[in-house]
Design an enzyme around this catalytic site. Structure first.
Site, PDB file in Angstrom:
ATOM      1  N   SER A   1      48.761  32.111  65.650  1.00  0.00           N
ATOM      2  CA  SER A   1      47.532  32.652  66.217  1.00  0.00           C
ATOM      3  C   SER A   1      47.819  34.020  66.804  1.00  0.00           C
ATOM      4  CB  SER A   1      46.987  31.715  67.297  1.00  0.00           C
ATOM      5  OG  SER A   1      45.718  32.125  67.735  1.00  0.00           O
TER       6      SER A   1
ATOM      7  N   CYS B   1      43.324  25.201  76.735  1.00  0.00           N
ATOM      8  CA  CYS B   1      42.442  24.362  75.921  1.00  0.00           C
ATOM      9  C   CYS B   1      42.208  22.988  76.537  1.00  0.00           C
ATOM     10  CB  CYS B   1      43.032  24.189  74.517  1.00  0.00           C
ATOM     11  SG  CYS B   1      43.209  25.736  73.628  1.00  0.00           S
TER      12      CYS B   1
END
Length: 378
Positions: A197, A321
């Protein structure tokens, strides 16, 4: 502001931003268009993939699939492999170490008829290789293991897992390497697929990458115009993809210097915290250098984050998250860490822009915060 939340996201590098803007202005054409400028855009796309194949080879063949981030990369890889193998190898092995973008996929696949097995982890938070070996058989079609744990920083024994799986040709090894690129030397040889990412290494949010040793192994889970080999349909975001290549190049270019600098910061703070009664370090000494997990038993992690934030120090409890879910972290629980140490844990994470001045200012402000909370420590 002292920013110690780089495991959640990093500040984009100026060169990455410049690359994104430049391609948007000069090569904004659709790589799927048949006219000459569309063909030029397609050429740039292929060149970007060739650069990634050269920088991050996982074997003799490396197929490159651009995505919107590691969550999408993990979903494409795990679901794509699992569904392709469901009829002849429907067992999957994972662990509680994984990021939610892996664990939630695992739970979905279990609900869909796959047999899910969790490998034990050791007291220092690593995959138990002996237990993994005992779980392996010819019905295992997929094994997934992150490279660097995002909560504690443990570096997982990827090379040992690769060696073990050589005796099980049906088993596909997927690795989430989001917290590894640009922080530690990568050994990708023998891994079947790996996800990254961009915003974790000074790239942009919305940049993702999936490398796989054979794209034909994947059952597409997104259908449409057939872009990205039919695996990830949708108009290709060429400016984002080109600037991701730039971010990868920058992350690998000064890897050793960055690794040594962050290791120095990590060790410096470890020594610093030894002076404070009731403060414990959860992260292993041989973990990745950019992550330092600290426990303050008796004080809630959220209280600590707020206290540091008021002093303009940005830290985190677990991962960005999952930090708002209000439950104890599974990784720390599996390691046998006491509940009050889990509840009172915070994560410091350093990055490319962290300086010695940041460390020194943190120490000064920590003295004040510690004075305010020390009566609560157990």
């Amino acid at each position: 502001m002292i920013y110690f939340d780089n495991a959640a996201t990093t500040k984009p590098h100026r060169d990455v931003l410049d690359s994104f803007i430049k391609v948007n202005e000069a090569v904004y054409f659709n790589p799927n268009s048949p006219h000459k400028w569309g063909l030029q855009a397609e050429k740039v796309l292929l060149q970007s993939k060739e650069r990634i194949q050269a920088m991050l080879p996982i074997g003799q063949n490396t197929d490159v699939i651009f995505t919107s981030g590691a969550t999408e990369s993990n979903n494409i890889a795990l679901k794509g492999i699992a569904y392709r193998k469901k009829q002849f190898a429907n067992e999957i092995i994972t662990s509680v170490l994984e990021h939610p973008s892996v664990l939630e996929v695992m739970r979905h696949l279990e609900d869909d008829g796959f047999k899910l097995k969790y490998v034990n982890i050791t007291s220092d938070g690593r995959i138990d290789i002996n237990h993994l070996a005992s779980l392996m058989n010819d019905r295992v079609g997929l094994v997934t293991c992150m490279y660097v744990n995002n909560i504690m920083g443990q570096i997982q024994p990827i090379d040992e897992i690769v060696t073990l799986l050589k005796d099980y040709p049906k088993a596909h090894l997927h690795v989430d390497a989001v917290q590894a690129l640009g922080k530690i030397p990568l050994h990708l040889e023998g891994i079947n697929s790996v996800s990254f990412s961009g915003h974790k290494f000074n790239g942009l949010k919305g940049q993702g990458l999936l490398l796989i040793d054979n794209k034909d192994k994947l059952e597409p889970i997104v259908h449409g115009g057939g872009q990205e080999y039919g695996i990830r349909s949708g108009t290709v975001n060429l400016p984002m993809n080109v600037s991701l290549v730039k971010a990868i190049a920058l992350a690998l270019d000064d890897l050793n210097d960055r690794n040594h600098r962050m290791r120095h910061f990590n060790n410096e703070l470890r020594q610093f915290f030894k002076k404070y009664k009731g403060v414990y370090i959860n992260s292993p000494e041989d973990g990745a250098p950019q992550i330092l997990n600290i426990a303050f038993p008796g004080v809630k992690g959220e209280v600590l984050v707020n206290a540091f934030s008021k002093s303009d120090i940005m830290v985190s409890t677990t991962s960005a998250c999952s930090s708002k879910r209000g439950k104890l972290n599974e990784v720390l629980m599996a390691m046998g860490i006491a509940d009050n140490k889990i509840e009172g844990s915070i994560r410091l994470s350093f990055g490319d822009l962290t300086t010695e001045d940041d460390i020194n200012h943190f120490k000064e402000k920590f003295e004040i915060i510690y004075t305010e909370i020390k009566e609560l420590l157990k």
